[in-house]
Scaffold this active site. Sequence first.
Site, PDB file in Angstrom:
ATOM      1  N   SER A  14       1.315   6.876   6.368  1.00 37.29           N
ATOM      2  CA  SER A  14       1.947   8.154   6.728  1.00 37.29           C
ATOM      3  C   SER A  14       1.143   8.796   7.842  1.00 37.29           C
ATOM      4  CB  SER A  14       1.921   9.122   5.558  1.00 37.29           C
ATOM      5  OG  SER A  14       2.256   8.485   4.380  1.00 37.29           O
ATOM      6  N   ASP A  63       1.002  18.036  -1.750  1.00 36.62           N
ATOM      7  CA  ASP A  63       1.382  16.647  -1.971  1.00 36.62           C
ATOM      8  C   ASP A  63       1.768  16.554  -3.444  1.00 36.62           C
ATOM      9  OD1 ASP A  63       1.877  14.056  -1.479  1.00 36.62           O
ATOM     10  OD2 ASP A  63      -0.188  13.438  -1.106  1.00 36.62           O
TER      11      ASP A  63
HETATM   12  O1  LIG Z   1      -3.228  13.948   5.082  1.00 36.05           O
HETATM   13  P1  LIG Z   1      -3.724  13.539   3.719  1.00 36.05           P
HETATM   14  O2  LIG Z   1      -2.977  14.254   2.630  1.00 36.05           O
HETATM   15  O3  LIG Z   1      -5.202  13.637   3.587  1.00 36.05           O
HETATM   16  O4  LIG Z   1      -3.483  11.968   3.487  1.00 36.05           O
HETATM   17  C1  LIG Z   1      -2.534  11.216   4.066  1.00 36.05           C
HETATM   18  C2  LIG Z   1      -3.072   9.887   4.495  1.00 36.05           C
HETATM   19  O5  LIG Z   1      -3.511   9.141   3.364  1.00 36.05           O
HETATM   20  C3  LIG Z   1      -2.914   7.879   3.363  1.00 36.05           C
HETATM   21  O6  LIG Z   1      -3.786   7.014   4.026  1.00 36.05           O
HETATM   22  P2  LIG Z   1      -3.684   5.402   4.174  1.00 36.05           P
HETATM   23  O7  LIG Z   1      -2.332   5.062   4.687  1.00 36.05           O
HETATM   24  O8  LIG Z   1      -3.942   4.776   2.843  1.00 36.05           O
HETATM   25  O9  LIG Z   1      -4.763   5.020   5.134  1.00 36.05           O
HETATM   26  C4  LIG Z   1      -1.599   8.150   4.032  1.00 36.05           C
HETATM   27  O10 LIG Z   1      -0.910   7.034   4.499  1.00 36.05           O
HETATM   28  C5  LIG Z   1      -1.967   9.108   5.128  1.00 36.05           C
HETATM   29  O11 LIG Z   1      -2.389   8.449   6.283  1.00 36.05           O
HETATM   30  O1  LIG Z   2       1.509   7.737   1.602  1.00 34.48           O
HETATM   31  C1  LIG Z   2       1.209   8.747   0.985  1.00 34.48           C
HETATM   32  C2  LIG Z   2      -0.128   9.143   0.766  1.00 34.48           C
HETATM   33  C3  LIG Z   2      -0.368  10.277   0.076  1.00 34.48           C
HETATM   34  N1  LIG Z   2       0.688  10.996  -0.385  1.00 34.48           N
HETATM   35  C4  LIG Z   2       1.973  10.639  -0.176  1.00 34.48           C
HETATM   36  O2  LIG Z   2       2.901  11.329  -0.580  1.00 34.48           O
HETATM   37  N2  LIG Z   2       2.190   9.501   0.503  1.00 34.48           N
END
Ligand SMILES: O=P(O)(O)OC[C@H]1O[C@H](OP(=O)(O)O)[C@H](O)[C@@H]1O
Ligand SMILES: O=c1cc[nH]c(=O)[nH]1
Length: 507
Positions: free
Chosen positions: A195, A257
Site C-alpha cells: 500500500s 487503520d
Molecule cells: O502507513 P502505515 O500505516 O504505517 O503502514 C502502511 C505500510 O505498511 C505496509 O508495509 P509493507 O507493504 O509490508 O512493506 C503497507 O503495505 C504500507 O506500505
Molecule cells: O496493507 C495494509 C497494511 C496495513 N493496513 C492495511 O489496511 N493494509
Amino acid sequence: MKLNVKLLDIASRGVLLNSTDARTLRVRDGDRVLLIDEVTGRTAQAYVDTTDSIIEPGVVGVYKPVNATLAAGDGATVEVRSADRPRSLVHIKKKMDGGRFTKDETVEVIKDVVDDTLSAGEISAYVTASYIHGLDLDEIEYLTRAMVDTGERLRFTRHPIVDKHSIGGVPGNKISLLIVPIIAASGLLIPKTSSRAITGAGGTADLMEVLAPVDFPASEVQRMTEKAGGVIVWGGATNIAPADDKIIAHEYPLRIDARGQMIASVMAKKTAVDADLVIIDIPVGRNTKVEDVQDGRKLAREFIDIGERLGMRVECALSYGESPVGHTIGPNLEVREALTVLEGATEPNSLIQKSISLAGMALEMAGKAAPGQGAEVAADVLRSGKALDKMRQIIEIQGGDPNVKAEDLQPGEYKFDVRAPQDGYVIELNNRSLVTLARFAGSPYDHGAGLYIHAKKGKRVKKGDPIFTIYAEREWRLSRAIEVGRALMPVVVEGMVIERIPQDRWV
Ligand SMILES: O=P(O)(O)OC[C@H]1O[C@H](OP(=O)(O)O)[C@H](O)[C@@H]1O
Ligand SMILES: O=c1cc[nH]c(=O)[nH]1
C-alpha cells in the site's frame, strides 16, 4: 425527466444537475439517479451533485465513470429518474449501530466499493463503523474473500510463493526494500504488493516509487516475478483486491487503520498473489497500531487463523515499534538508508536486524535455512552483495535505473535542525508526532520531505546537539512543520519540563 447530456471530465461516479431540475426530480446532493439513453436503452446509476450556474436547466453533466457504462454522446437525450439507495447503505448503517455483517452483505458492500457505487462519504462511514465496532473472525473472512473475488488473481506454476507484510504504524519501516531482494536472491518467488502510506509518512509503494514505477496490471506483476524472482509494486494499480486501495484512500486522511479491515486488506493481497508462506510484521509499542504484547499476540492469532481458513501458512513477528526503524522517515531518505545497507553498510542496526530476522523466518519456513539459522542465512545473502544485485534486477524490470546509488538520493533543500534543549538522554521519540511532522513537511508526496534522526532513544546528548533534522522541498512546508513541531514536542530529553501548569489554570 428528459435531459441533454453534457460530458464532463470528472473522475467520480456522479452527474451534475441544475438545482431547478434537481428540485423537480426531488433529489438532493448525494442522492442517486438512474439515466436511460433514449436511443440505445443503455442505463447507468450515478449520485447527484447540484449547481446553480455550471449546468443550465435541461442539461445533465455526466461524469466519465458514469459514461463508461452509459456510452452516450454529447447532446444525447436521456431519461433521468430518482433511483433507490444501494442496499449496502442499509448494511453499513447496521454496522454503525453495532451489528454484524453477513457474508452476502459483505459481498454487496465490497462490490459497491469496487464499482464506485458508494460515494466517498459512504465509504468513510463504512470504514469508521468497522473501526469503532470491529469485525469478528467470520466477518474478516467474508471480507477477505470478497476482496479477493472482486479482483484478479495470480496463478504461479512454481511454488512455494513467499510473501511478507507489515501492518505498519512504526515510522521508517523500510524493511521490505531489504527483505524482498534477500528472499528473491535466495531462489524463492515473492510478488510483493504494497500500500501507500496509511497512517504513516511513506508506505512501501511510496518508497519503491522513488526507484521505479510501481503501477502494473496483475499479468505484469506475475511475469516480472517469474523473471526476477520478486517485485515491489503498488497494490492499488493492479486490480488485485481492488477494494483495498479504495478503502485505504479513506483511512489515510483520518489516520486510522480499522483492525478487521486491516487483517482482510493484508490477507486478501496475500491470497490474490497465490502466497503459500506468509510473514506478518506486527510492530508493538506506544503510539503504534498495537500498544502492548498481549494485544500483539491476539492480533497474530487472528492473522494465523485467517491464514488457515484461506490455506496459507502464516507466521507473525511481534517487532519493536517503540521508536522509528533506522534513522530516516520519508521517501528519499528512507530509500537512501535502505540502499546504503544493500551496498554494504553495517548500520543502522535496527534496520538490519529487523530485516534479516523477518527474511530469516521466511527462509526457514521455505526450507532454505535450518530452524534457528534463517537470520544468519539472510545476513549472508545481504553481506555477499547478492541482495543488492537482486534489487538492481527488480528496479530494472520495473523500469527504473538499476545503477542508482544511495548517494544519488537527496532530501529536500530546506532543512531545520531540532536541537537538545539541555544535557541528558533521549527518553522519548513519539512515533505519531514524528509522522505528523514528516507529513507537514510534505511526505510522502514530496519525495525529498522527511526527517533524519541523529539521536535515537537512549542516546546521550549535550545541550545544542541536533536530535533530528526536518527536510522539505518547499520553504512554506518547512515553516509549517517547525511550527507544528514546537507544539507537539516529539522528542523528550531526560529532565526536560514538558509543560508548566500554573495554579490559576484550574480556576
Ligand atoms: O502507513 P502505515 O500505516 O504505517 O503502514 C502502511 C505500510 O505498511 C505496509 O508495509 P509493507 O507493504 O509490508 O512493506 C503497507 O503495505 C504500507 O506500505
Ligand atoms: O496493507 C495494509 C497494511 C496495513 N493496513 C492495511 O489496511 N493494509
